[in-house]
Design a protein around this motif. Structure first.
Motif, PDB file in Angstrom:
ATOM      1  N   VAL A 131     -26.147-114.901  43.101  1.00  0.00           N
ATOM      2  CA  VAL A 131     -27.523-114.877  43.587  1.00  0.00           C
ATOM      3  C   VAL A 131     -27.709-116.111  44.475  1.00  0.00           C
ATOM      4  CG1 VAL A 131     -29.960-114.889  42.965  1.00  0.00           C
ATOM      5  CG2 VAL A 131     -28.297-113.741  41.483  1.00  0.00           C
ATOM      6  N   ILE A 132     -28.093-115.889  45.718  1.00  0.00           N
ATOM      7  CA  ILE A 132     -28.227-116.968  46.699  1.00  0.00           C
ATOM      8  C   ILE A 132     -29.701-117.266  46.930  1.00  0.00           C
ATOM      9  CG2 ILE A 132     -27.683-117.725  49.045  1.00  0.00           C
ATOM     10  CD1 ILE A 132     -25.403-115.585  49.003  1.00  0.00           C
ATOM     11  N   VAL A 133     -30.083-118.529  46.790  1.00  0.00           N
ATOM     12  CA  VAL A 133     -31.480-118.941  46.952  1.00  0.00           C
ATOM     13  C   VAL A 133     -31.532-120.102  47.941  1.00  0.00           C
ATOM     14  CG1 VAL A 133     -33.558-119.772  45.795  1.00  0.00           C
ATOM     15  CG2 VAL A 133     -31.979-118.234  44.582  1.00  0.00           C
ATOM     16  N   ALA A 149     -23.984-113.671  36.711  1.00  0.00           N
ATOM     17  CA  ALA A 149     -23.829-113.947  38.140  1.00  0.00           C
ATOM     18  C   ALA A 149     -23.791-115.451  38.360  1.00  0.00           C
ATOM     19  CB  ALA A 149     -24.991-113.340  38.924  1.00  0.00           C
ATOM     20  N   ALA A 150     -23.147-115.869  39.437  1.00  0.00           N
ATOM     21  CA  ALA A 150     -23.160-117.275  39.829  1.00  0.00           C
ATOM     22  C   ALA A 150     -24.468-117.563  40.558  1.00  0.00           C
ATOM     23  CB  ALA A 150     -21.974-117.587  40.730  1.00  0.00           C
ATOM     24  N   LEU A 151     -24.917-118.802  40.462  1.00  0.00           N
ATOM     25  CA  LEU A 151     -26.127-119.230  41.171  1.00  0.00           C
ATOM     26  C   LEU A 151     -25.711-120.099  42.348  1.00  0.00           C
ATOM     27  CD1 LEU A 151     -29.183-119.477  41.487  1.00  0.00           C
ATOM     28  CD2 LEU A 151     -29.130-121.362  39.830  1.00  0.00           C
ATOM     29  N   ILE A 152     -26.151-119.708  43.531  1.00  0.00           N
ATOM     30  CA  ILE A 152     -25.784-120.394  44.776  1.00  0.00           C
ATOM     31  C   ILE A 152     -27.060-120.902  45.436  1.00  0.00           C
ATOM     32  CG2 ILE A 152     -24.633-120.145  47.008  1.00  0.00           C
ATOM     33  CD1 ILE A 152     -23.157-117.700  45.758  1.00  0.00           C
ATOM     34  N   GLY A 153     -27.105-122.195  45.716  1.00  0.00           N
ATOM     35  CA  GLY A 153     -28.302-122.791  46.302  1.00  0.00           C
ATOM     36  C   GLY A 153     -28.040-123.375  47.684  1.00  0.00           C
ATOM     37  N   GLU A 163     -27.195-130.421  39.061  1.00  0.00           N
ATOM     38  CA  GLU A 163     -27.536-130.871  37.707  1.00  0.00           C
ATOM     39  C   GLU A 163     -28.421-129.848  36.993  1.00  0.00           C
ATOM     40  OE1 GLU A 163     -29.430-134.564  38.464  1.00  0.00           O
ATOM     41  OE2 GLU A 163     -27.589-135.582  39.079  1.00  0.00           O
ATOM     42  N   GLY A 164     -29.239-129.130  37.766  1.00  0.00           N
ATOM     43  CA  GLY A 164     -30.125-128.134  37.182  1.00  0.00           C
ATOM     44  C   GLY A 164     -29.446-126.820  36.869  1.00  0.00           C
ATOM     45  N   GLY A 165     -28.207-126.626  37.336  1.00  0.00           N
ATOM     46  CA  GLY A 165     -27.486-125.409  36.988  1.00  0.00           C
ATOM     47  C   GLY A 165     -26.965-124.581  38.141  1.00  0.00           C
ATOM     48  N   VAL A 166     -27.129-125.057  39.382  1.00  0.00           N
ATOM     49  CA  VAL A 166     -26.558-124.337  40.525  1.00  0.00           C
ATOM     50  C   VAL A 166     -25.037-124.474  40.474  1.00  0.00           C
ATOM     51  CG1 VAL A 166     -26.325-124.364  43.042  1.00  0.00           C
ATOM     52  CG2 VAL A 166     -28.584-124.518  41.992  1.00  0.00           C
ATOM     53  N   ASP A 167     -24.334-123.355  40.621  1.00  0.00           N
ATOM     54  CA  ASP A 167     -22.869-123.350  40.526  1.00  0.00           C
ATOM     55  C   ASP A 167     -22.186-123.710  41.839  1.00  0.00           C
ATOM     56  OD1 ASP A 167     -22.517-122.140  37.767  1.00  0.00           O
ATOM     57  OD2 ASP A 167     -23.690-120.553  38.720  1.00  0.00           O
ATOM     58  N   ILE A 168     -22.777-123.264  42.943  1.00  0.00           N
ATOM     59  CA  ILE A 168     -22.181-123.388  44.279  1.00  0.00           C
ATOM     60  C   ILE A 168     -23.296-123.789  45.231  1.00  0.00           C
ATOM     61  CG2 ILE A 168     -21.082-122.089  46.166  1.00  0.00           C
ATOM     62  CD1 ILE A 168     -20.161-120.095  43.843  1.00  0.00           C
ATOM     63  N   VAL A 169     -23.007-124.676  46.181  1.00  0.00           N
ATOM     64  CA  VAL A 169     -24.051-125.059  47.126  1.00  0.00           C
ATOM     65  C   VAL A 169     -23.643-124.725  48.559  1.00  0.00           C
ATOM     66  CG1 VAL A 169     -25.138-126.825  45.710  1.00  0.00           C
ATOM     67  CG2 VAL A 169     -23.233-127.460  47.185  1.00  0.00           C
ATOM     68  N   VAL A 191     -25.652-111.850  46.781  1.00  0.00           N
ATOM     69  CA  VAL A 191     -26.840-111.369  47.497  1.00  0.00           C
ATOM     70  C   VAL A 191     -27.760-112.524  47.843  1.00  0.00           C
ATOM     71  CG1 VAL A 191     -28.936-109.971  47.288  1.00  0.00           C
ATOM     72  CG2 VAL A 191     -26.741-109.078  46.466  1.00  0.00           C
ATOM     73  N   GLY A 192     -28.175-112.554  49.095  1.00  0.00           N
ATOM     74  CA  GLY A 192     -29.114-113.568  49.548  1.00  0.00           C
ATOM     75  C   GLY A 192     -30.217-112.982  50.403  1.00  0.00           C
ATOM     76  N   LEU A 193     -31.205-113.791  50.690  1.00  0.00           N
ATOM     77  CA  LEU A 193     -32.418-113.505  51.467  1.00  0.00           C
ATOM     78  C   LEU A 193     -33.498-112.915  50.566  1.00  0.00           C
ATOM     79  CD1 LEU A 193     -31.228-112.071  54.923  1.00  0.00           C
ATOM     80  CD2 LEU A 193     -31.420-114.430  54.191  1.00  0.00           C
ATOM     81  N   GLY A 194     -34.521-113.720  50.306  1.00  0.00           N
ATOM     82  CA  GLY A 194     -35.700-113.212  49.633  1.00  0.00           C
ATOM     83  C   GLY A 194     -35.864-113.582  48.177  1.00  0.00           C
ATOM     84  N   VAL A 195     -34.835-114.096  47.519  1.00  0.00           N
ATOM     85  CA  VAL A 195     -34.961-114.456  46.102  1.00  0.00           C
ATOM     86  C   VAL A 195     -35.665-115.801  45.986  1.00  0.00           C
ATOM     87  CG1 VAL A 195     -33.733-114.972  43.973  1.00  0.00           C
ATOM     88  CG2 VAL A 195     -32.879-113.186  45.497  1.00  0.00           C
ATOM     89  N   SER A 196     -36.739-115.851  45.188  1.00  0.00           N
ATOM     90  CA  SER A 196     -37.520-117.086  45.141  1.00  0.00           C
ATOM     91  C   SER A 196     -37.902-117.546  43.743  1.00  0.00           C
ATOM     92  CB  SER A 196     -38.806-116.919  45.958  1.00  0.00           C
ATOM     93  OG  SER A 196     -39.617-115.885  45.431  1.00  0.00           O
ATOM     94  N   ASN A 197     -37.666-116.721  42.719  1.00  0.00           N
ATOM     95  CA  ASN A 197     -38.067-117.126  41.377  1.00  0.00           C
ATOM     96  C   ASN A 197     -37.142-116.507  40.335  1.00  0.00           C
ATOM     97  OD1 ASN A 197     -39.025-114.397  40.797  1.00  0.00           O
ATOM     98  ND2 ASN A 197     -40.811-114.893  42.040  1.00  0.00           N
ATOM     99  N   GLY A 198     -37.358-116.878  39.085  1.00  0.00           N
ATOM    100  CA  GLY A 198     -36.490-116.430  38.023  1.00  0.00           C
ATOM    101  C   GLY A 198     -36.474-114.926  37.825  1.00  0.00           C
TER     102      GLY A 198
END
Length: 267
Positions: A228-230, A17-21, A42-48, A208-215
């Motif tokens: 995964v949206i954080v 999955a892509a990581l979205i911050g 720099e830490g690895g987020v793919d999309i902001v 998917v977003g809302l509620g994800v807070s850790n690995g």
């Protein structure tokens, strides 16, 4: 294919999955938010996602509200937000604006689309704009080559999901729970079902977003979602940091944890 679509396709090709911050523009300052977004990348987020601060944040939980209010109190403007977009997009990461519709409409629909494209922005996420009322934005976004992301929720009917996904470009935002943003102890059990129901109507990636807070939670969502949206977890790291430098270290560390987790989610 847009830059956003390319990044999501590349993540899929890597079987992850892509990581979205998300971070609101202007917190802890305009330059500080640019630095924080870059640290996340720099830490690895793919999309902001760059939040456009607004005085009536219907979906924002207390953590994001605190940061947004601080940015508003400091006098942030829509032009400042676009400067943050430009600073983040310069890294090469697709950069979306997350905004309620009112401030964009007040700024001017076509004017905003043109300015966002000029800043290197990839598109928008508009949580309170429904497809039936989005003709002006769809036209402006298309005219300026912007992706347009709309939301589906657990309460969405099949008809509503079909209508929403038809106008989505880039990805579909699946809200994993009802209520405001914020970290949770567990991911909603119905998130997986919502993703499955959404995929019945579209081949556009579903994030998917809302509620994800850790690995652990990120890996859980990555097992069934395209992205995964954080948000609140990143904002909390900045709020709790004793100074801006420490905040950058904290958001980069969280990004690294989450980036590793989304790669484990498909294993």
């Amino acid at each position: 294919m847009s830059k956003l679509a390319e990044v999501l396709a590349a993540a899929k090709a890597e079987d992850r999955a892509a990581l979205i911050g998300y971070l609101p523009a202007g917190y802890p300052s305009v330059d500080g938010s640019i630095a924080a977004l870059r640290a996340m990348i720099e830490g690895g987020v793919d999309i902001v996602e760059v939040g456009l601060p607004y005085s009536d944040p219907q979906m924002d939980g207390p953590v994001i509200q605190k940061a947004v209010q601080a940015a508003l109190d400091a006098g942030i403007t829509t032009l400042d937000v676009l400067r943050v977009v430009e600073g983040a997009a310069a890294t090469g990461a697709p950069t979306l604006v997350m905004s309620y519709w009112n401030p964009i409409e007040r700024f001017g629909t076509d004017r905003f689309a043109a300015a966002l494209a000029a800043a290197g922005g990839a598109g928008t996420i508009l949580p309170d704009l429904i497809p039936e009322e989005a003709d002006d934005w769809i036209a402006a976004a298309d005219a300026h080559g912007l992706d347009r992301v709309f939301l589906v929720a657990q309460t969405s009917t099949g008809e509503r999901i079909a209508l929403t996904t038809e106008v989505c470009r880039g990805f579909v935002y699946a809200a994993s729970l009802m209520g405001v943003t914020g970290t949770r102890d567990a991911v909603s059990g119905s998130a997986k079902d919502l993703v499955a129901r959404t995929r019945e109507h579209t081949e556009v990636p579903v994030c998917v977003g809302l509620g994800v807070s850790n690995g652990v939670q990120a890996a859980e969502v990555a097992a069934f979602a395209d992205g995964v949206i954080v948000g609140s977890a990143f904002v909390r790291r900045l709020i709790e940091a004793p100074d801006e430098a420490s905040g950058l270290v904290a958001v980069r560390a969280l990004a690294e944890e989450l980036a590793e987790a989304v790669r484990k989610g498909r294993r």
